[in-house]
Design an enzyme around this catalytic site. Structure first.
Site, PDB file in Angstrom:
ATOM      1  N   LYS A 174      54.885  22.431  41.100  1.00 29.83           N
ATOM      2  CA  LYS A 174      53.530  21.489  40.546  1.00 29.83           C
ATOM      3  C   LYS A 174      53.571  22.014  39.110  1.00 29.83           C
ATOM      4  O   LYS A 174      53.184  23.072  38.727  1.00 29.83           O
ATOM      5  CB  LYS A 174      52.295  22.105  41.147  1.00 29.83           C
ATOM      6  CG  LYS A 174      51.336  20.964  41.020  1.00 29.83           C
ATOM      7  CD  LYS A 174      49.781  21.311  41.306  1.00 29.83           C
ATOM      8  CE  LYS A 174      49.243  22.282  40.520  1.00 29.83           C
ATOM      9  NZ  LYS A 174      48.846  21.538  39.075  1.00 29.83           N
ATOM     10  N   GLY A 227      50.041  31.147  34.445  1.00 28.04           N
ATOM     11  CA  GLY A 227      48.720  30.734  34.040  1.00 28.04           C
ATOM     12  C   GLY A 227      47.760  31.636  33.769  1.00 28.04           C
ATOM     13  O   GLY A 227      47.992  32.841  33.560  1.00 28.04           O
ATOM     14  N   THR A 231      43.237  32.418  37.793  1.00 26.68           N
ATOM     15  CA  THR A 231      43.845  31.655  39.058  1.00 26.68           C
ATOM     16  C   THR A 231      45.112  32.605  39.754  1.00 26.68           C
ATOM     17  O   THR A 231      45.229  32.486  40.884  1.00 26.68           O
ATOM     18  CB  THR A 231      44.582  30.762  38.265  1.00 26.68           C
ATOM     19  OG1 THR A 231      43.809  29.979  37.529  1.00 26.68           O
ATOM     20  CG2 THR A 231      45.317  29.640  39.462  1.00 26.68           C
ATOM     21  N   GLU A 249      52.782  35.657  36.201  1.00 26.70           N
ATOM     22  CA  GLU A 249      52.861  35.920  34.862  1.00 26.70           C
ATOM     23  C   GLU A 249      51.430  35.267  34.215  1.00 26.70           C
ATOM     24  O   GLU A 249      51.217  34.009  34.233  1.00 26.70           O
ATOM     25  CB  GLU A 249      53.774  35.057  34.122  1.00 26.70           C
ATOM     26  CG  GLU A 249      54.239  35.898  32.769  1.00 26.70           C
ATOM     27  CD  GLU A 249      53.549  34.923  31.549  1.00 26.70           C
ATOM     28  OE1 GLU A 249      52.554  35.350  31.068  1.00 26.70           O
ATOM     29  OE2 GLU A 249      54.159  33.776  31.241  1.00 26.70           O
ATOM     30  N   CYS A 283      51.270  32.698  25.622  1.00 23.67           N
ATOM     31  CA  CYS A 283      50.613  33.774  26.182  1.00 23.67           C
ATOM     32  C   CYS A 283      51.318  35.036  25.334  1.00 23.67           C
ATOM     33  O   CYS A 283      50.427  36.217  25.441  1.00 23.67           O
ATOM     34  CB  CYS A 283      51.187  33.943  27.626  1.00 23.67           C
ATOM     35  SG  CYS A 283      52.847  33.689  28.017  1.00 23.67           S
ATOM     36  N   GLU A 384      40.813  36.633  26.396  1.00 26.71           N
ATOM     37  CA  GLU A 384      42.110  35.677  25.960  1.00 26.71           C
ATOM     38  C   GLU A 384      41.427  34.412  25.554  1.00 26.71           C
ATOM     39  O   GLU A 384      40.783  33.526  26.204  1.00 26.71           O
ATOM     40  CB  GLU A 384      42.851  35.361  27.031  1.00 26.71           C
ATOM     41  CG  GLU A 384      44.013  34.629  26.562  1.00 26.71           C
ATOM     42  CD  GLU A 384      45.083  34.322  27.682  1.00 26.71           C
ATOM     43  OE1 GLU A 384      44.665  34.045  29.009  1.00 26.71           O
ATOM     44  OE2 GLU A 384      46.162  34.574  27.473  1.00 26.71           O
TER      45      GLU A 384
HETATM   46  O1  TXE Z   1      44.966  27.725  33.853  1.00 28.66           O
HETATM   47  P1  TXE Z   1      45.056  27.529  35.409  1.00 28.66           P
HETATM   48  P2  TXE Z   1      43.863  26.636  32.909  1.00 28.66           P
HETATM   49  C1  TXE Z   1      45.032  31.281  30.107  1.00 28.66           C
HETATM   50  C2  TXE Z   1      44.319  30.707  28.897  1.00 28.66           C
HETATM   51  C3  TXE Z   1      43.643  29.344  29.451  1.00 28.66           C
HETATM   52  C4  TXE Z   1      43.393  29.900  30.978  1.00 28.66           C
HETATM   53  C5  TXE Z   1      42.793  28.633  31.927  1.00 28.66           C
HETATM   54  O2  TXE Z   1      43.317  31.560  28.531  1.00 28.66           O
HETATM   55  O3  TXE Z   1      42.517  29.362  28.560  1.00 28.66           O
HETATM   56  O4  TXE Z   1      44.123  30.521  31.223  1.00 28.66           O
HETATM   57  O5  TXE Z   1      43.711  27.855  31.842  1.00 28.66           O
HETATM   58  C6  TXE Z   1      47.358  25.699  38.780  1.00 28.66           C
HETATM   59  N1  TXE Z   1      45.945  27.127  43.507  1.00 28.66           N
HETATM   60  N2  TXE Z   1      46.496  30.471  30.299  1.00 28.66           N
HETATM   61  O6  TXE Z   1      42.627  26.399  33.431  1.00 28.66           O
HETATM   62  O7  TXE Z   1      44.025  26.898  35.838  1.00 28.66           O
HETATM   63  C7  TXE Z   1      47.070  24.559  37.638  1.00 28.66           C
HETATM   64  O8  TXE Z   1      47.033  23.301  38.369  1.00 28.66           O
HETATM   65  C8  TXE Z   1      47.204  27.010  42.889  1.00 28.66           C
HETATM   66  C9  TXE Z   1      47.487  31.597  30.176  1.00 28.66           C
HETATM   67  O9  TXE Z   1      44.721  25.578  32.503  1.00 28.66           O
HETATM   68  O10 TXE Z   1      45.591  29.145  35.683  1.00 28.66           O
HETATM   69  C10 TXE Z   1      48.131  24.811  36.784  1.00 28.66           C
HETATM   70  O11 TXE Z   1      49.332  24.066  37.278  1.00 28.66           O
HETATM   71  N3  TXE Z   1      47.528  26.413  41.567  1.00 28.66           N
HETATM   72  C11 TXE Z   1      48.797  31.175  30.596  1.00 28.66           C
HETATM   73  C12 TXE Z   1      48.364  26.151  36.800  1.00 28.66           C
HETATM   74  O12 TXE Z   1      47.795  26.595  37.963  1.00 28.66           O
HETATM   75  C13 TXE Z   1      46.256  26.378  40.794  1.00 28.66           C
HETATM   76  C14 TXE Z   1      49.030  29.659  30.267  1.00 28.66           C
HETATM   77  C15 TXE Z   1      47.810  26.908  35.598  1.00 28.66           C
HETATM   78  O13 TXE Z   1      46.376  26.846  35.483  1.00 28.66           O
HETATM   79  C16 TXE Z   1      45.050  26.924  41.279  1.00 28.66           C
HETATM   80  C17 TXE Z   1      47.716  28.665  30.799  1.00 28.66           C
HETATM   81  C18 TXE Z   1      45.040  27.029  42.714  1.00 28.66           C
HETATM   82  N4  TXE Z   1      43.885  27.482  43.274  1.00 28.66           N
HETATM   83  C19 TXE Z   1      46.674  29.463  30.736  1.00 28.66           C
HETATM   84  N5  TXE Z   1      44.133  26.514  40.236  1.00 28.66           N
HETATM   85  C20 TXE Z   1      50.107  31.985  30.323  1.00 28.66           C
HETATM   86  N6  TXE Z   1      49.896  33.023  30.844  1.00 28.66           N
HETATM   87  O14 TXE Z   1      50.918  31.469  29.668  1.00 28.66           O
HETATM   88  C21 TXE Z   1      44.954  26.312  39.196  1.00 28.66           C
HETATM   89  N7  TXE Z   1      46.177  26.114  39.715  1.00 28.66           N
END
Ligand code: TXE
Length: 481
Positions: A174, A227, A231, A249, A283, A384
């Site tokens: 996904k 992500g 999460t 990660e 990140c 962050e």
């Molecule tokens: O990330 P999410 P978001 C950080 C950055 C950002 C914050 C939130 O600080 O502001 O995280 O970003 C999926 N079960 N990073 O809200 O929600 C979601 O659909 C399974 C750092 O966009 O963590 C997406 O595909 N999956 C980072 C993925 O998780 C779930 C890069 C990431 O989304 C889920 C991005 C669940 N319950 C944001 N909930 C990096 N490390 O590079 C969400 N998702």
């Protein structure tokens, strides 16, 4: 309006519940496509397809798997412009960046793991005197889940999928619901490359529904996730009772540590990049800059002067250095931190305001923002922000630099600027991070281990580490007479 469909069992299909999400173009704030809002039922279908494809795929010869992956890589290359355009429109990143980095890296991921699997081997241990021979079978896990974020959409999506399928697994994946377009396009490339139906299944939709169905599925035995830290925490909690293999990660708040003995001009140019590339939404960005006191004022002046030269603009303009932030909620989150900085008594040296780009007035543009902070524990220095915002602070000694660098809950990467080899070694050992870059940034060899410590995650991907993650090691012990 263009509909972004799921790709299940080699076919594009609408979500069973026929529900859709709006997909925004961050450069102008307009809705330009609709995304399948998949549910548990769609994930079940994807799982069934992956499960049915597993026996044949895991028995497909390494050469054949590798050839298909190399074909996927070259088809991505052939479609570079189309993919880069899609990535830029979906994410807001400069087209030049998507063309030079994101899409080439996605094809490299397939090419790299297509080659790596031909070199992946396991160990044998002869127990001399006991007359036993042990060897390690590294077997694919089965159906695995790959969940990726919006900042480097195809780049990170392929970083997970490529080693998973190279190792003989089948996948339910996904992409982020914020940037689904290039993952959607990848389906047709996989079909054209001859990837058997069901080996890769791509389900679109929200994290708490489609994503949740993947992580909670009892038969999806491993999850690779990139992500947010929150999460990641939730995924770990959900997966733990089922003893799934996890690679997480997560976020970063990386230090960029600058000593007076560094190559100043090189450091300055790279520090601008490590602060603001991809609107600071990587990140690995060095969002906390610590500078040795003797050059702090000089650095502050020169850095701000360089940042002022950055051009915030429409991602499709060649002159654009900084495009749009990925979404309105994300822009608002980043802006809220600028307000927090002001409330905390930090000094905004440059930026902090939104930008109205002519012709794209409703896009999510923000000035690159430089903040001088006076306490390394203040919120803008600890949390962050994930946008075009960096903090500056001086340090006096090497010990203090290490203390500041390590004084956060994150530990993904760190950058060190110095010409002192002894200091390089001392600090590389002390910095709490999965990656230490010395006199460089974002320099990646795909064979190296990648991942973080502390709240930046668990597990390592990259090179054979990724192939190890996506396989189970089984020891076979043979007694001979
Ligand atoms: O990330 P999410 P978001 C950080 C950055 C950002 C914050 C939130 O600080 O502001 O995280 O970003 C999926 N079960 N990073 O809200 O929600 C979601 O659909 C399974 C750092 O966009 O963590 C997406 O595909 N999956 C980072 C993925 O998780 C779930 C890069 C990431 O989304 C889920 C991005 C669940 N319950 C944001 N909930 C990096 N490390 O590079 C969400 N998702």
């Amino acid at each position: 309006m263009k509909k972004i469909l799921n790709y299940i069992n080699g076919q594009y299909a609408p979500p069973i519940a026929d529900r859709w999400l709006d997909n925004y173009n961050p450069s102008n704030g307009e809705i330009y496509s609709q995304i399948a809002a998949s549910t548990e039922e769609d994930v079940s279908l994807a799982y069934e397809a992956a499960s049915a494809a597993f026996p044949a795929w895991s028995n497909t010869s390494i050469d054949d798997r590798s050839a298909i992956m190399l074909k996927i890589a070259s088809l991505i290359d052939d479609n570079l412009e189309r993919f880069a355009m899609a990535e830029s429109m979906d994410n807001g990143k400069p087209l030049s960046l998507a063309t030079a980095i994101d899409i080439p890296r996605a094809s490299s991921n397939f090419r790299f793991f297509g080659h790596a699997i031909t070199q992946f081997s396991s160990e044998a241990h002869e127990s001399v005197g006991l007359n036993t021979m042990n060897f390690t079978l590294r077997q694919p896990i089965g159906v695995v889940g790959c969940i990726s974020p919006w900042n480097l959409p195809l780049y990170l999506f392929s970083w997970k999928i490529a080693p998973a399928i190279a190792a003989g697994n089948t996948v339910v994946a996904k992409p982020s619901e914020v940037t689904p377009m290039t993952a959607y396009l990848l389906g047709e490339i996989c079909t054209e490359a001859g990837l058997p139906d069901g080996v890769l299944n791509i389900v679109h939709g929200l994290g708490p529904s489609a994503g949740q169905a993947i992580i909670a599925h009892p038969n999806i035995k491993a999850i690779s996730f990139t992500g947010g830290t929150k999460t990641g925490e939730h995924i770990a909690r959900t997966a733990a009772p089922m003893f799934k293999k996890l690679s997480l990660e997560l976020g970063g708040k990386n230090p960029n540590i600058i000593f007076a003995d560094c190559d100043y001009e090189k450091m300055l140019a790279v520090s601008v990049k490590s602060s603001f590339t991809n609107q600071g939404q990587i990140c690995l960005c060095g969002s906390r800059i610590f500078v040795e006191k003797s050059i702090f004022d000089r650095f502050k002046t020169d850095f701000v002067a360089k940042v002022k030269e950055l051009n915030v603009g429409n991602p499709f303009e060649a002159s654009t250095d900084i495009g749009a932030l990925v979404s309105k909620p994300h822009l608002e989150k980043v802006q809220s931190y600028i307000k927090i900085a002001e409330d905390e008594g930090a000094k905004i040296l440059f930026g902090g305001k939104t930008v109205k780009v002519p012709g794209s007035e409703h896009g999510y543009y923000l000035e690159p923002t430089v903040i001088e902070v006076y306490d390394d524990q203040c919120r803008v220095n600890q949390e962050e922000i994930f946008g075009p915002v960096v903090t500056l602070m001086p340090f006096e000694t090497e010990e203090q630099a290490v203390q500041y660098a390590n004084g956060v809950m994150y530990g993904l990467s760190s950058t060190l600027w110095t010409s002192d080899l002894n200091r390089t070694m001392r600090m590389s050992k002390k910095l709490e991070a999965g990656i230490v870059w010395v006199n460089t940034w974002m320099n990646r060899d795909l064979r190296t281990p990648f991942g973080g410590v502390k709240n930046s995650g668990v597990g390592r991907e990259g090179g054979f580490e990724a192939l190890r993650f996506f396989t189970e090691a089984k020891n076979v012990c043979i007694k001979y007479e």
